[in-house]
Design an enzyme around this catalytic site. Structure first.
Site, mmCIF file in Angstrom:
data_model
loop_
_atom_site.group_PDB
_atom_site.id
_atom_site.type_symbol
_atom_site.label_atom_id
_atom_site.label_comp_id
_atom_site.label_asym_id
_atom_site.label_seq_id
_atom_site.Cartn_x
_atom_site.Cartn_y
_atom_site.Cartn_z
ATOM 1 N N ASP A 21 -3.011 -0.397 2.016
ATOM 2 C CA ASP A 21 -2.294 -0.969 0.887
ATOM 3 C C ASP A 21 -2.902 -1.145 -0.280
ATOM 4 O OD1 ASP A 21 0.621 -2.426 0.333
ATOM 5 O OD2 ASP A 21 1.001 -1.453 1.353
ATOM 6 N N ASP A 74 3.983 3.305 -4.298
ATOM 7 C CA ASP A 74 5.302 1.945 -5.076
ATOM 8 C C ASP A 74 4.717 2.380 -6.073
ATOM 9 O OD1 ASP A 74 5.987 -0.029 -4.640
ATOM 10 O OD2 ASP A 74 4.158 -1.147 -4.063
ATOM 11 N N ASN A 91 6.386 -0.867 -8.708
ATOM 12 C CA ASN A 91 6.991 -2.149 -9.229
ATOM 13 C C ASN A 91 7.841 -3.240 -10.303
ATOM 14 O OD1 ASN A 91 6.493 -2.969 -6.172
ATOM 15 N ND2 ASN A 91 4.438 -2.862 -6.713
ATOM 16 N N ASP A 136 11.359 -5.136 0.999
ATOM 17 C CA ASP A 136 10.257 -6.302 1.408
ATOM 18 C C ASP A 136 10.666 -7.021 1.949
ATOM 19 O OD1 ASP A 136 8.525 -4.894 -0.313
ATOM 20 O OD2 ASP A 136 8.505 -5.613 -2.189
HETATM 21 C C1 DGJ Z 1 5.191 -4.046 -3.522
HETATM 22 C C2 DGJ Z 1 5.395 -3.221 -2.173
HETATM 23 O O1 DGJ Z 1 6.727 -3.636 -1.891
HETATM 24 C C3 DGJ Z 1 4.616 -4.121 -1.009
HETATM 25 O O2 DGJ Z 1 4.960 -3.727 0.746
HETATM 26 C C4 DGJ Z 1 3.080 -3.404 -0.766
HETATM 27 O O3 DGJ Z 1 3.124 -2.745 -1.555
HETATM 28 C C5 DGJ Z 1 3.113 -4.887 -2.610
HETATM 29 N N1 DGJ Z 1 3.673 -3.811 -3.444
HETATM 30 C C6 DGJ Z 1 1.711 -4.260 -2.934
HETATM 31 O O4 DGJ Z 1 1.202 -4.754 -4.212
#
Ligand code: DGJ
Length: 729
Positions: A363, A475, A477, A545
């Site tokens: 990851d 990802d 975020n 998550d």
């Molecule tokens: C957010 C993701 O939802 C997690 O599973 C993980 O990959 C983190 N980011 C890593 O920064």
């Protein structure tokens, strides 16, 4: 005055309909599904259990007159007996009694559109009947083609719109939705899912009252699904009841409007959310909207779920991967977080292999400057401090173990503490005189810029070309904020969100074409970007998550109401959000109802934990064809009960697996859920054949299992069981 004239129009239309016969319009063809009619002039679309009818009025307006349960012959009445219904393509112009799907400003500042029917064609597109209706503004050289592609066996209508500027001056589009439908006047309940981080897809239900209910995304983060279900009040059961539903093939900002007029009819419009957005349609240019799929079912909530999942598998997901069994994966995020190095990852991979894992994924943390979440994003080269010889020696060792290798990326973001940001501070979204807000120490790259696109394409192309990567977890975020693009020409600045999504799609599409053997996972701080736009480009979705198994039972149950199980990746992890101490077996049973992953620090596992995990992974592999490619039936909802059950049935009904979960146990009869029958009826079996139940080894007829059912097999809180039913005749 307006209402009166509309009523007159409605009566005229009704008389025309009563006297009408289907026949072909000159120059038009006919499929079994779409029939052109001449009196009235229009079209009838008949699918398995629904009918959609459109007419062209004497004034040249294209009007929907019926959408609902199949009608034999010509439907008798216009929608809801309500003459005030909006046109097939409602526009800003004329009377304002609708939610417009097109709002535009012409070169002379005229903001009023007036469309007139020009021509239509019935054809096929990728094997499905297609009705294309061309309308044009009565004065300006502005052409609108609305498409309806029909998937008859699933009762689905895919709608989208193309607008074309045939004049010699720009037209500014202030709004362009994908389409609209109108339903018979009645009292409707709206169901949809929305949520927030860690609490994705929570079911919402509300009665529609006069006015407009809008569900929308304005910051690129959804945590729901752009989809809805409408049914008559108190009429929607699990397997019974008529429902109209829809889903949009778009990520980024989207919206749905449910507009109930005072006389009771309902108009639903949806598409890209044009909030703070416009599009300048230059001379000769065409703008096409994303697809908005509308559907109708007579089989209640599960009818919607089954239709959508079948549709998505057959018509949306990548052909090459839709039926490919998903690998069981291990992801080292929870075990090592940012502290990745060759030795530790290899140690994890060896154990993972011994458990039966097939894909090993590193990851976050593998790239330059990524010691924590404060730096590194944007610099997509391997951190040589952590991997002095690069990633290839590790990948080779992992491959030699018999595992495929995967990697995490977050291309759309940048940390201010990165080489990329130091070199190109102007590449992030920003407004002059405003602070660009950081989320998780991240700023967002302006992917609408072609130089940002080129950089990301080069970085990711090189990464995939230089390494034997078979799985990419993509990802995203943070939500969008301050979407400023100061160095773009003024007219482009408000196009930024649409251009961003277009380049995001282009980037993924290009990489997938170049590296077709790589699985793509879509993650957005959990399930923040789950939609059919991403589903057509990525194979699996990280649903949340939140990996607590109790919460997951709810999240996954909701998810499976809209999306196929082979897209829902789920890991077993240490998480125990409610201090319920669920067993490892329970966690596996929850994660096994989709695409199984393991996220524990498995170096800390005892031998008995390892052998249980190996046993469950073997069991999963045994059931995987059924779970990945069977039909899902949600038998017992955790939202209405203290338990939950899911059934997976093979498409030939030869085998079923039922996942039973107990949540907190309560005294029988003390809550509404526990007053239900303790029997669970299975679905979709062969009534005349016998099935052997793994619960008691007894042979039951399919009819018995579906009509009488099996006794709930669990006792005690947080217990679970997977039972199989094999057809033996
Ligand atoms: C957010 C993701 O939802 C997690 O599973 C993980 O990959 C983190 N980011 C890593 O920064």
């Amino acid at each position: 005055m307006f209402k009166k004239s509309c009523r007159v129009f409605g009566l005229v239309l009704l008389c025309i309909l009563l006297a009408s016969q289907p026949c072909l319009l000159r120059g038009q063809s006919r499929t079994d599904v779409i029939t052109a009619t001449e009196n009235p002039k229009g079209w009838i679309i008949t699918s398995h259990s629904s009918t959609y009818q459109l007419v062209v009025t004497d004034e040249g307006q294209v009007m929907p007159v019926y959408y609902g349960p199949a009608q034999h012959g010509i439907p008798q009445k216009p929608i809801g007996d309500n003459p005030g219904i909006p046109a097939e393509i409602p526009v800003r112009g004329g009377f304002a009694n609708k939610t417009p799907v097109i709002e535009a400003i012409f070169y002379d500042n005229n903001r009023d559109i007036d469309l007139q029917f020009e021509r239509a064609e019935i054809s096929t597109l990728n094997g499905y009947p297609l009705l294309s209706i061309v309308q044009a503004d009565r004065h300006y050289q502005f052409e609108v083609t609305s498409f309806i592609r029909v998937i008859p066996s699933l009762d689905l209508l895919e709608k989208w719109i193309e607008v074309r500027n045939l004049g010699n001056k720009s037209i500014r589009l202030e709004n362009l939705q994908s389409g609209s439908i109108s339903l018979p006047a009645d009292v409707y309940e709206l169901n949809y899912v929305s949520g927030y981080w860690g609490h994705e897809y929570q079911p919402q239900a509300t009665l529609l009252t006069t006015g407009t209910k809008t569900i929308q995304v304005k910051d690129f983060k959804s945590y729901g699904i752009p989809a809805f279900i409408l049914s008559r009040e108190n009429n929607l059961g699990d397997v019974t009841g008529n429902a109209w539903f829809g889903t949009l093939h778009y990520s980024g900002n989207w919206r749905f409007d449910f507009d109930k007029d005072p006389e009771g009819s309902i108009q639903v419009a949806g598409g890209i959310n044009f909030w703070d957005t416009w599009w300048n349609l230059k001379t000769g240019d065409t703008f096409s909207t994303p697809i908005l799929t509308f559907g109708f079912t007579t089989a209640g909530r599960e009818g919607v779920a089954r239709t959508l999942s079948k549709y998505e598998k057959e018509n949306v997901m990548k052909k090459a991967n839709k039926d490919r069994l998903r690998p069981v994966l291990y992801n080292s995020w929870y075990a090592t977080e940012f502290a990745v190095n060759e030795k530790d990852q290899l140690a994890l991979a060896k154990i993972a292999k011994s458990l039966g894992v097939e894909m090993f994924v590193i990851d976050d943390g593998w790239f330059e400057g990524r010691v924590n979440d404060k730096g590194g994003l944007g610099d997509w080269t391997v951190d040589l401090k952590k991997f002095p010889n690069g990633l290839n020696p590790l990948i080779k060792k992992i491959n030699d173990l018999g595992l495929d290798f995967g990697l995490w990326i977050e291309p759309e973001m940048v940390n201010p503490n990165s080489n990329l940001f130091r070199k190109h501070p102007d590449w992030v979204f920003n407004f002059p005189n405003r602070t660009a807000n950081e989320v998780r120490n991240q700023l967002m790259l302006n992917l609408a810029r072609e130089d940002v696109y080129d950089f990301l394409y080069q970085s990711l192309h090189t990464l995939l070309k230089d390494h034997n990567i078979k799985y990419l977890k993509w990802d995203m975020n943070r939500p969008l904020s301050e979407p400023g693009w100061p160095d773009a020409p003024l007219e482009m600045q408000r196009e930024v969100r649409i251009r961003y999504v277009a380049n995001l799609y282009k980037l993924i599409d290009t990489l997938r074409k170049e590296f077709p053997e790589v699985w793509f996972e879509n993650c957005s701080s959990g399930g923040g970007r789950v939609d059919l736009g991403m589903l057509s480009r990525t194979d699996v979705f990280w649903a949340s998550d939140n990996t607590d198994p109790i919460d997951r039972i709810f999240i996954q149950y909701s998810y499976l109401g809209y999306l196929p199980a082979n897209t829902m990746i789920s890991w077993t992890t240490h998480e125990d959000a409610h201090n319920t101490h669920p067993s490892l077996e329970y966690k596996f049973d929850v994660a096994m109802s989709g695409v199984l992953g393991v996220g524990y620090d498995i170096t800390k596992w005892s031998d008995s934990q390892k052998s249980l995990a190996a046993k469950k992974i073997a069991e999963y592999k045994e059931l995987r064809p059924l779970i990945n490619n069977g039909i899902v039936h949600r038998l017992v909802s955790p939202y209405t009960s203290e338990k939950s059950a899911l059934e997976f049935v093979s498409t030939d009904s030869g085998k079923a697996a039922v996942f039973f979960y107990n949540l907190g146990e309560v005294m029988h009869g003390s809550t509404p859920g526990s007053r239900n029958s303790t029997k669970v009826q299975l679905r979709d079996l062969d009534a005349q054949k016998r099935y052997k139940s793994s619960l008691d080894g007894v042979l039951y007829t399919g009819e018995y299992l579906m009509k009488v059912g099996v006794a709930w097999p669990l006792h005690g809180s947080y217990t679970s069981k997977i039972a199989t039913f094999d057809r033996i005749d």
